[in-house]
Design a protein around this motif. Structure first.
Motif, PDB file in Angstrom:
ATOM      1  N   LYS A 140      68.572 -39.653  48.593  1.00 10.07           N
ATOM      2  CA  LYS A 140      68.780 -40.815  47.744  1.00 10.07           C
ATOM      3  C   LYS A 140      67.442 -41.474  47.445  1.00 10.07           C
ATOM      4  CE  LYS A 140      71.251 -45.247  47.515  1.00 10.07           C
ATOM      5  NZ  LYS A 140      72.111 -46.213  48.238  1.00 10.07           N
ATOM      6  N   VAL A 141      67.281 -41.924  46.220  1.00 11.38           N
ATOM      7  CA  VAL A 141      66.072 -42.649  45.821  1.00 11.38           C
ATOM      8  C   VAL A 141      66.465 -44.051  45.386  1.00 11.38           C
ATOM      9  CG1 VAL A 141      64.184 -42.791  44.152  1.00 11.38           C
ATOM     10  CG2 VAL A 141      64.863 -40.569  45.084  1.00 11.38           C
ATOM     11  N   VAL A 142      65.764 -45.042  45.919  1.00  6.31           N
ATOM     12  CA  VAL A 142      65.944 -46.424  45.495  1.00  6.31           C
ATOM     13  C   VAL A 142      64.577 -46.979  45.129  1.00  6.31           C
ATOM     14  CG1 VAL A 142      66.750 -48.729  46.093  1.00  6.31           C
ATOM     15  CG2 VAL A 142      67.935 -46.727  47.014  1.00  6.31           C
ATOM     16  N   ILE A 143      64.454 -47.482  43.905  1.00  4.28           N
ATOM     17  CA  ILE A 143      63.194 -48.046  43.408  1.00  4.28           C
ATOM     18  C   ILE A 143      63.485 -49.401  42.792  1.00  4.28           C
ATOM     19  CG2 ILE A 143      61.418 -47.805  41.603  1.00  4.28           C
ATOM     20  CD1 ILE A 143      61.537 -44.781  42.056  1.00  4.28           C
ATOM     21  N   GLU A 144      62.655 -50.385  43.114  1.00  6.63           N
ATOM     22  CA  GLU A 144      62.745 -51.656  42.402  1.00  6.63           C
ATOM     23  C   GLU A 144      61.839 -51.580  41.183  1.00  6.63           C
ATOM     24  OE1 GLU A 144      62.883 -55.934  44.026  1.00  6.63           O
ATOM     25  OE2 GLU A 144      60.864 -55.775  43.167  1.00  6.63           O
ATOM     26  N   ALA A 145      62.436 -51.748  40.013  1.00 11.54           N
ATOM     27  CA  ALA A 145      61.677 -51.813  38.773  1.00 11.54           C
ATOM     28  C   ALA A 145      61.480 -53.281  38.421  1.00 11.54           C
ATOM     29  CB  ALA A 145      62.412 -51.094  37.656  1.00 11.54           C
ATOM     30  N   ALA A 146      60.235 -53.667  38.180  1.00 11.51           N
ATOM     31  CA  ALA A 146      59.930 -55.063  37.867  1.00 11.51           C
ATOM     32  C   ALA A 146      59.125 -55.134  36.575  1.00 11.51           C
ATOM     33  CB  ALA A 146      59.146 -55.703  39.017  1.00 11.51           C
ATOM     34  N   LEU A 147      59.578 -55.975  35.658  1.00  9.38           N
ATOM     35  CA  LEU A 147      58.872 -56.225  34.409  1.00  9.38           C
ATOM     36  C   LEU A 147      58.186 -57.577  34.551  1.00  9.38           C
ATOM     37  CD1 LEU A 147      61.800 -55.250  31.980  1.00  9.38           C
ATOM     38  CD2 LEU A 147      60.100 -53.747  33.038  1.00  9.38           C
ATOM     39  N   ASP A 148      56.864 -57.576  34.656  1.00  9.57           N
ATOM     40  CA  ASP A 148      56.095 -58.794  34.932  1.00  9.57           C
ATOM     41  C   ASP A 148      55.359 -59.267  33.680  1.00  9.57           C
ATOM     42  OD1 ASP A 148      56.943 -58.573  37.523  1.00  9.57           O
ATOM     43  OD2 ASP A 148      55.040 -57.806  38.310  1.00  9.57           O
ATOM     44  N   GLN A 149      55.517 -60.545  33.345  1.00  8.06           N
ATOM     45  CA  GLN A 149      54.791 -61.152  32.235  1.00  8.06           C
ATOM     46  C   GLN A 149      54.289 -62.524  32.656  1.00  8.06           C
ATOM     47  OE1 GLN A 149      56.157 -60.615  28.019  1.00  8.06           O
ATOM     48  NE2 GLN A 149      58.079 -60.006  28.999  1.00  8.06           N
TER      49      GLN A 149
END
Length: 465
Positions: A140-149
């Protein structure tokens, strides 16, 4: 304490908007997009001793929560970074120096007077984040994707933050590269290993951003595969840092060094012979050739034309707005991680890949030296440019690995080959007098190399690898 493994990708606002709706992220998004405001204050001593020790110390306000974070020396190549991170939740937004004890504080800073630590700059941004999860084989793969501005602010100076950050929560680090490569197929995502903290220091001191990575230490007895992998990672990482800094300040020398990194990587990839069967390197060679075909002529022309140098930053910005650069970098990272050049080889290629570097390299350089046929180009100096790929192979290995060979005057030979390369790159002029002068210079330089002791030694090397 936990280990932070993440991949930073510089993007435009338009790209971040597209990522929110990207079909791949939509399919794997298990939490939906959430938003929070992150206000961050970074600290250091007036002499920047924490930065020198590769330590970042910050206070973060996340809503009503205040977190003190210490990030210690790690490694970062081509945007993918790993480092130890310590966190403490505090009752108020004031640095708690007592938390920085021997259990986490770097030994090299043991004598530092922590009372001299003061706030330096802020990185305030809005983060949209989601949990991205899928099955990778049986894992299983778990990744937090974050869009930073947001913005990095240091005094009166500021720089925009606009990036995708992928942080590994569960699974293999390769999954970060796989996800990023899929996203970059249609979106311009630039792998970038400059942290928000590094950007703050760069605003305070423009020269603080280190362009080079730590030098690769090659050993005469190491395997050819290991030596190539180490050099390729270094060149890829250096090209990323050069691209980031040229994007930032537009200094011409950085663009020249960026092209040089790509040319050296191309030369090394093409020199491995049966240790890297051509089908395994075809895609990488094609990507490098396409980049060099566009940028090497521009750099050569710009060396003598100020108008070209002034226009180049805008052209480079257009390059970064295209998916090509990010896709190349991410795919090359995946290729190196998987050691894909070793997959299809057999027999002699396997033996060459596992051979001792010093022995293999001396044979390679000997073969390339003989194939260069300098006596022929003393007679035909006008055709020397056709040997540029071979000269670049010799240059690349002598630049990075000559220390593993017990051959006299190799440093001098490397310098002489650089001069020959410069002369071979110069086009013949339509002016007869200038053309003859260039040809005479090529003849003189070829003869200088022929008289070099290292060159004579290499010519006598065995012809089989």
């Amino acid at each position: 304490m936990h280990k932070e493994t993440e991949l930073k990708l510089r993007a435009s606002r338009e790209t971040l908007a597209a990522l929110r709706e990207h079909p791949l992220l939509k399919k794997r998004n298990k939490s939906g997009w959430q938003t929070r405001e992150l206000l961050n204050q970074y600290f250091d001593t007036p002499a920047r001793e924490l930065s020198a020790a590769r330590v970042a110390l910050r206070l973060r306000r996340d809503g009503d929560v205040v977190i003190q974070t210490l990030k210690c020396r790690g490694q970062s190549v081509a945007g993918l970074s790993e480092r130890n991170e310590y966190e403490w939740q505090l009752d108020k937004a004031k640095l708690d120096l007592k938390k920085l004890d021997a259990s986490c504080w770097p030994e090299q800073l043991a004598e530092l007077d922590k009372k001299t630590i003061k706030p330096l700059f802020t990185t305030d941004f809005t983060r949209e984040f989601a949990e991205i999860s899928w099955g990778r084989g049986k894992a299983k793969v778990v990744i937090e994707a974050a869009l930073d501005q947001g913005f990095v602010i240091a005094g009166k100076r500021k720089e925009e933050i606009c990036e995708l950050e992928l942080e590994l929560r569960e699974g293999a680090p390769e999954a970060l590269l796989e996800l990023a490569a899929e996203l970059s197929a249609t979106l311009a995502l630039m792998p970038c290993d400059i942290s928000k903290a590094e950007r703050g220091y760069r605003l305070l001191e423009p020269d603080s951003y280190e362009l080079g990575l730590p030098g690769t230490e090659l050993d005469a007895e190491m395997a050819v595969d290991d030596a190539f992998a180490a050099l390729a990672w270094q060149l890829l990482g250096s090209s990323q840092r050069l691209a980031e800094q040229y994007r930032h300040n537009g200094h011409w020398s950085l663009l020249k060094d960026w092209v040089r990194c790509l040319a050296e990587l191309r030369a090394l990839v093409g020199s491995l012979g049966q240790a890297a069967p051509r089908p395994t390197t075809r895609e990488l060679r094609a990507s490098l050739d396409a980049l060099l075909e566009d940028w090497r002529p521009l750099v050569m022309a710009g060396n003598d034309d100020e108008d070209i140098r002034r226009a180049a930053p805008e052209q480079f910005a257009e390059e970064l707005e295209d998916p090509r650069w990010g896709q190349f970098s991410l795919q090359t990272s995946r290729w190196l991680t998987a050691r894909a050049w070793t997959v299809e080889r057999k027999g002699r290629g396997e033996r060459q890949g596992k051979a001792q570097l010093s022995s293999w390299l001396q044979h390679l350089l000997g073969e390339e030296a003989r194939a260069l046929k300098l006596p022929l180009y003393v007679q035909r100096p006008e055709d020397l440019a056709e040997q540029l790929p071979r000269i670049e192979t010799l240059q690349a290995w002598l630049h990075h690995a000559r220390q593993v060979l017990d051959v006299p005057q190799l440093d001098r030979l490397y310098g002489e080959l650089n001069k020959l390369h410069q002369l071979a790159e110069q086009p013949l002029s339509e002016d007869d007098e200038q053309s003859l002068a260039l040809q005479d210079a090529r003849i003189e330089q070829a003869r200088a190399i022929e008289q070099n002791r290292a060159w004579k030694h290499l010519l006598k090397s065995p012809s089989t690898r």
